[in-house]
Design an enzyme around this catalytic site. Structure first.
Site, PDB file in Angstrom:
ATOM      1  N   GLU A  98       0.848  -1.200   0.000  1.00  0.00           N
ATOM      2  CA  GLU A  98       0.000   0.000   0.000  1.00  0.00           C
ATOM      3  C   GLU A  98       0.884   1.252   0.000  1.00  0.00           C
ATOM      4  OE1 GLU A  98      -2.374   1.646  -0.713  1.00  0.00           O
ATOM      5  OE2 GLU A  98      -4.019   1.534   0.730  1.00  0.00           O
ATOM      6  N   ASP A  99       0.307   2.367  -0.389  1.00  0.00           N
ATOM      7  CA  ASP A  99       1.094   3.607  -0.415  1.00  0.00           C
ATOM      8  C   ASP A  99       1.233   4.241   0.967  1.00  0.00           C
ATOM      9  OD1 ASP A  99      -1.603   4.346  -0.313  1.00  0.00           O
ATOM     10  OD2 ASP A  99      -1.506   5.754  -1.984  1.00  0.00           O
ATOM     11  N   ASP A 102      -3.196   5.775   6.782  1.00  0.00           N
ATOM     12  CA  ASP A 102      -3.623   7.056   7.327  1.00  0.00           C
ATOM     13  C   ASP A 102      -4.556   6.768   8.510  1.00  0.00           C
ATOM     14  OD1 ASP A 102      -3.872   9.911   7.239  1.00  0.00           O
ATOM     15  OD2 ASP A 102      -5.725   9.739   6.112  1.00  0.00           O
ATOM     16  N   PHE A 151      -0.717  16.333   4.214  1.00  0.00           N
ATOM     17  CA  PHE A 151      -1.159  15.600   3.030  1.00  0.00           C
ATOM     18  C   PHE A 151      -0.033  15.592   2.004  1.00  0.00           C
ATOM     19  CE2 PHE A 151      -3.550  14.412  -0.685  1.00  0.00           C
ATOM     20  CZ  PHE A 151      -4.407  13.448  -0.168  1.00  0.00           C
ATOM     21  N   VAL A 152       0.426  14.394   1.657  1.00  0.00           N
ATOM     22  CA  VAL A 152       1.584  14.272   0.768  1.00  0.00           C
ATOM     23  C   VAL A 152       1.191  13.713  -0.596  1.00  0.00           C
ATOM     24  CG1 VAL A 152       3.270  14.052   2.631  1.00  0.00           C
ATOM     25  CG2 VAL A 152       2.141  11.996   1.772  1.00  0.00           C
ATOM     26  N   ASP A 158      -1.608  10.688  -4.771  1.00  0.00           N
ATOM     27  CA  ASP A 158      -2.270  11.741  -5.535  1.00  0.00           C
ATOM     28  C   ASP A 158      -2.977  12.751  -4.656  1.00  0.00           C
ATOM     29  OD1 ASP A 158      -4.388   9.842  -4.707  1.00  0.00           O
ATOM     30  OD2 ASP A 158      -5.682  11.140  -5.899  1.00  0.00           O
ATOM     31  N   ARG A 164       0.754  12.028  -9.102  1.00  0.00           N
ATOM     32  CA  ARG A 164       1.257  10.675  -8.815  1.00  0.00           C
ATOM     33  C   ARG A 164       2.649  10.454  -9.391  1.00  0.00           C
ATOM     34  NH1 ARG A 164      -2.868   7.486  -6.739  1.00  0.00           N
ATOM     35  NH2 ARG A 164      -4.974   7.882  -7.499  1.00  0.00           N
TER      36      ARG A 164
HETATM   37  P1  IMP Z   1      -6.891   5.197   5.288  1.00  0.00           P
HETATM   38  O1  IMP Z   1      -8.011   4.251   5.022  1.00  0.00           O
HETATM   39  O2  IMP Z   1      -7.379   6.456   5.962  1.00  0.00           O
HETATM   40  O3  IMP Z   1      -5.743   4.597   6.019  1.00  0.00           O
HETATM   41  O4  IMP Z   1      -6.457   5.762   3.897  1.00  0.00           O
HETATM   42  C1  IMP Z   1      -5.601   5.175   3.067  1.00  0.00           C
HETATM   43  C2  IMP Z   1      -5.698   5.818   1.701  1.00  0.00           C
HETATM   44  O5  IMP Z   1      -5.949   7.225   1.788  1.00  0.00           O
HETATM   45  C3  IMP Z   1      -4.387   5.696   0.987  1.00  0.00           C
HETATM   46  O6  IMP Z   1      -4.346   4.524   0.222  1.00  0.00           O
HETATM   47  C4  IMP Z   1      -4.355   6.943   0.135  1.00  0.00           C
HETATM   48  O7  IMP Z   1      -4.952   6.689  -1.110  1.00  0.00           O
HETATM   49  C5  IMP Z   1      -5.178   7.961   0.870  1.00  0.00           C
HETATM   50  N1  IMP Z   1      -4.327   8.920   1.616  1.00  0.00           N
HETATM   51  C6  IMP Z   1      -4.223   9.066   2.939  1.00  0.00           C
HETATM   52  N2  IMP Z   1      -3.351  10.031   3.274  1.00  0.00           N
HETATM   53  C7  IMP Z   1      -2.884  10.507   2.104  1.00  0.00           C
HETATM   54  C8  IMP Z   1      -1.909  11.537   1.769  1.00  0.00           C
HETATM   55  O8  IMP Z   1      -1.291  12.205   2.610  1.00  0.00           O
HETATM   56  N3  IMP Z   1      -1.701  11.723   0.442  1.00  0.00           N
HETATM   57  C9  IMP Z   1      -2.335  11.024  -0.524  1.00  0.00           C
HETATM   58  N4  IMP Z   1      -3.229  10.061  -0.262  1.00  0.00           N
HETATM   59  C10 IMP Z   1      -3.506   9.806   1.046  1.00  0.00           C
HETATM   60 MG    MG Z   2      -5.619   7.962  -3.042  1.00  0.00          MG
END
Ligand code: IMP
Ligand code: MG
Length: 178
Positions: A98-99, A102, A151-152, A158, A164
């Site tokens: 995963e990227d 969060d 936010f990165v 993206d 991206r």
């Molecule tokens: P989570 O479910 O809140 O953990 O969100 C995960 C997804 O939110 C990631 O796969 C990203 O696509 C997006 N995301 C969360 N933080 C960022 C950020 O800082 N930059 C870009 N995408 C983010």
């Molecule tokens: Mg995203």
């Protein structure tokens, strides 16, 4: 596009050094085993491709499209499986790539779903981790970098589907987010 960048948080060079370390760890941890690497589209694509080149194991690839965000920067707390795996994973060593972690909602839900399919093992490998934003208990097994609550974008990540392809992990100018 570079005009939209306020600062570089992690350079591509720095990232790839760390990616090599993670790849070495995975190679060691799964020695003698086969592994299915599951890339989460689209954010993990750049990280995924740099990672797999450096892992010296019997690897297979699969991909999922999972959505927890609409456009913008806020999580909805739910996930939708838009594209599922193309094969069963029963008895396999699976690593989700995963990227960023969060709130943790996406991976928590995804992990629960994939565990119902009885893999031999299931681990999470994420390029970035933003622990200060966590809303559910969820930890990655392999983490590239912890990042502050900003936010990165770049290196696959993206903002509204843009940025991206930036080669570094960056923070955009505040006016871009508003
Ligand atoms: P989570 O479910 O809140 O953990 O969100 C995960 C997804 O939110 C990631 O796969 C990203 O696509 C997006 N995301 C969360 N933080 C960022 C950020 O800082 N930059 C870009 N995408 C983010
Ligand atoms: Mg995203």
């Amino acid at each position: 596009m570079n005009n939209d960048v306020m600062k570089v948080l992690l350079s591509g060079e720095e990232i790839e050094k760390r990616v090599s370390e993670i790849a070495a760890e995975i190679t060691e941890d799964y020695a003698g085993e086969s592994v299915l690497m599951v890339g989460i589209l689209r954010g993990a694509v750049v990280f995924f491709s740099e990672l797999v080149k450096r892992v010296d194991l019997d690897l297979r690839f699969d991909f999922m499209v999972v959505s927890s965000y609409g456009s913008g920067t806020d999580s909805s707390g739910e996930i939708r499986i838009i594209k599922d795996l193309s094969q069963p994973i029963e008895g396999m060593n699976v690593i989700i790539v995963e990227d960023i972690i969060d709130t943790g909602y996406t991976l928590k839900n995804l992990k629960r779903l994939l565990l119902t399919r009885n893999p031999k093992s299931l681990k999470i490998c994420s390029l970035l981790d933003k622990p200060s934003r966590r809303k559910v208990e969820l930890e990655g097994d392999y983490i590239g970098f912890k990042v502050p609550n900003e936010f990165v974008v770049g290196y696959g990540l993206d903002y509204n589907e843009k940025y991206r392809n930036l080669p570094d992990i960056c923070v955009l100018k505040p006016e871009i987010y508003s």
